[in-house]
Design a protein around this motif. Sequence first.
Motif, PDB file in Angstrom:
ATOM      1  N   LYS A   2      24.089  47.506  46.031  1.00 12.47           N
ATOM      2  CA  LYS A   2      25.468  47.296  46.465  1.00 12.47           C
ATOM      3  C   LYS A   2      26.373  48.425  45.976  1.00 12.47           C
ATOM      4  O   LYS A   2      26.338  48.816  44.817  1.00 12.47           O
ATOM      5  CB  LYS A   2      25.994  45.969  45.916  1.00 12.47           C
ATOM      6  CG  LYS A   2      25.571  44.744  46.720  1.00 12.47           C
ATOM      7  CD  LYS A   2      26.304  43.508  46.223  1.00 12.47           C
ATOM      8  CE  LYS A   2      25.911  42.281  47.061  1.00 12.47           C
ATOM      9  NZ  LYS A   2      26.637  41.068  46.628  1.00 12.47           N
TER      10      LYS A   2
ATOM     11  N   THR B 297      30.516  48.042  49.786  1.00 12.16           N
ATOM     12  CA  THR B 297      29.835  46.810  50.199  1.00 12.16           C
ATOM     13  C   THR B 297      30.516  45.603  49.559  1.00 12.16           C
ATOM     14  O   THR B 297      30.749  44.582  50.227  1.00 12.16           O
ATOM     15  CB  THR B 297      28.350  46.844  49.788  1.00 12.16           C
ATOM     16  OG1 THR B 297      27.758  48.039  50.282  1.00 12.16           O
ATOM     17  CG2 THR B 297      27.608  45.648  50.340  1.00 12.16           C
ATOM     18  N   GLU B 298      30.804  45.712  48.285  1.00 15.40           N
ATOM     19  CA  GLU B 298      31.480  44.612  47.574  1.00 15.40           C
ATOM     20  C   GLU B 298      32.857  44.342  48.181  1.00 15.40           C
ATOM     21  O   GLU B 298      33.277  43.194  48.335  1.00 15.40           O
ATOM     22  CB  GLU B 298      31.608  44.949  46.091  1.00 15.40           C
ATOM     23  CG  GLU B 298      30.259  44.989  45.369  1.00 15.40           C
ATOM     24  CD  GLU B 298      30.377  45.482  43.942  1.00 15.40           C
ATOM     25  OE1 GLU B 298      31.493  45.922  43.557  1.00 15.40           O
ATOM     26  OE2 GLU B 298      29.370  45.435  43.209  1.00 15.40           O
TER      27      GLU B 298
END
Length: 724
Positions: free
Chosen positions: A110, A114-115
Amino acid sequence: MRCLANSLSREFSIAEKYAKNILALFEDGATVPFIARYRKESSGGMLDVDLRRFHERWQYLVELEKRRDSILATLEKHPSCPQSVMLKIKRATTKSELEDLFAPFKSTRKSKATEAAELGLTPLAEALWAGVLSERSKDISEWLASSNVSLGAKEALEGAREIIIETLSLDVDLLKQGRELLLSKGQMQSKLVRGKKEIGEKYRDYFEYSEAVRKMPSHRVLALFRGKKESILKLIILLLNEESELSRLNLSHLIGLFDAQKNEKNVAFCKLNVKQKEYLLLAWDKKIHSKLEGDIFSILKEQAEEGAINVFANNLNDLLMSAPAGAHRVIGVDPGFRNGVKLAVINELGDVIDHGVIYPFTSESQKDKAMARLLDLIKQHKVAWLAIGNGTASRESEQLINQLIQQENLSCRTVVISEAGASVYSASDVAINEFPDLDVTIRGAISIARRFQDPLAELVKIDPQAIGVGQYQHDVKPAQLASSLTNVVEDCVNKVGVDVNLASASLLSYVAGLTKRMAQNIVEYRRQKGRIESREELLKVKGIGAKAFEQCAGFLRVLNGREVLDSSGVHPESYPLVRSMAQAMSTQVDKLLDNGAAINQLQLKFADFSGVDRYTFDDTLKELAKPGRDPRPEFRYAEFDQSVQSMSDLVEGMSLEGVVTNVAAFGAFVDIGVHQDGLIHISQLADRFVKDPRDLVRVGQVIKVTVLEVDEKRKRISLKATGL
């Protein structure tokens, strides 16, 4: 295969039928030397060097297709992959392009982007990029409230920026243009790593260095990367006037960046707005530049390695194809002071008939014994040449031997030759198998003597990397270097041809179509049965079937055998043609050999021979005109100035004769007999512009030089070529 044939035909500018033929031959196991020499009608007369490139490119395209199929199979299971990306993957022409397209869909750890997307910030990133929302805290807070996203304005803005930056950094078109920009406009800069000045003295030219990426020669690139690997240098690639250069790129496709990702909309040409340019610069600084810098490093290193390998391969080719002295009785001399001078006497066939060690440099009494022993060997075996290795005590040994020759009025002569790799050979399995009962030092002297008789036949026994005609060979991919050098040896061996009754297993193993096992089986067959009397007899050797015979037969020579054509380069499949030629001239086959008048008449009769192509017809006539001809030049050797024994004897302006030992992109190294090769810089090779030193000099060539400068402390000799 049709698709590949079409692509390769366009790339190599040949008819598609020839591309198809070549691919079919390769797939059937045909070798490059065989196709280049005996299947010209199928290849359109393509040269061996071009066939090598064709084969390498074919292999690359096959791997490209395999990777493409693998990626497509993976993406078919990926619901978020747009059809436009699938189409681009199907059209991709390079592996790097494939990987760029596939990168966004790889499952990786990640990222911050993405987070941020998982927190629901992608719509915010879209709005910011499109310019429908500003970065003001008030606007961000209002958006967060309406979107039910529980984050602070500052945290949300940072997350949205990360999404924009990552989206830009994965854009294939942007990466492609950025890569091309760095290659064309980038500047490579190197700086000394703090605290490494003392141990990095050899890199001092690069402590503060800058050069345009597109202008960097391969040897400089490899030197810089070696300095980087040793933690002496820090390398960076800068783009001068970065903002201005990036603004010139065609980035219209980025206007609808997120729409294009989701809906594959076509965006009309327009320029990025001020805010989008800021995001682009941010993405360039944070991610894109470092990624592309790594790509450029890889590209430069790959190109430099290819250049270094080509230099090595060309030098090896020149060395292997250098003139053989021929069938003479020779004493191989491996000089030394304390450990003595090793001697090996070989006859015209290269067989060892005597050997010993003398100690002319330990005392006067030992010197007298040494000279008496040497004189006895020369007279007893009627020696014509003494080949002296150019290592330690070389010039001293040469001087003593020449004094003996003059004093005793002997008819033999001395020659100093490179002993590079002789010690490697002497301790190798090949040498042990050849001379299990001889000391390792004597084997080295044998190698020196034999390489004088026939460099090709002897040097094939040594790992090419140990012969000493390359540069930066430890900085390139070992497998790629080994493959390239093996190809060179194979091409040289097959150009010259091999006497099947005299060749070693090492030499035979490079003949087209023969494996090491087959080569060893031929040697074993000779030991058990005796002399091989015809090419056809090779089919009795274990492991050699019809296919191997087809590939190797034309390159193997059987001298004074049952079939006169077996001593020529005419392939057995063309023997019926030669017999038809002899019949047309009302003569015997052996009467056609070296018969210029008959060959000239036959050249006018091509139409009379049905079922034969023009290439085979003409090549057969050429071979009949000079059967078994050796393509190597006539033998010539350097005569070192006897008054010059060391660097201290050199004087600026002195004219000397030497032999080229190595050729690089920046010049040529020459042995002038002082235990330290001198350098002719490319600018000193001629009084005109020289693009490639090999246009004027080759390894093994004897040339005249003038001494320009001598630096004994740094062991550097600068030379100028004369008369080239």
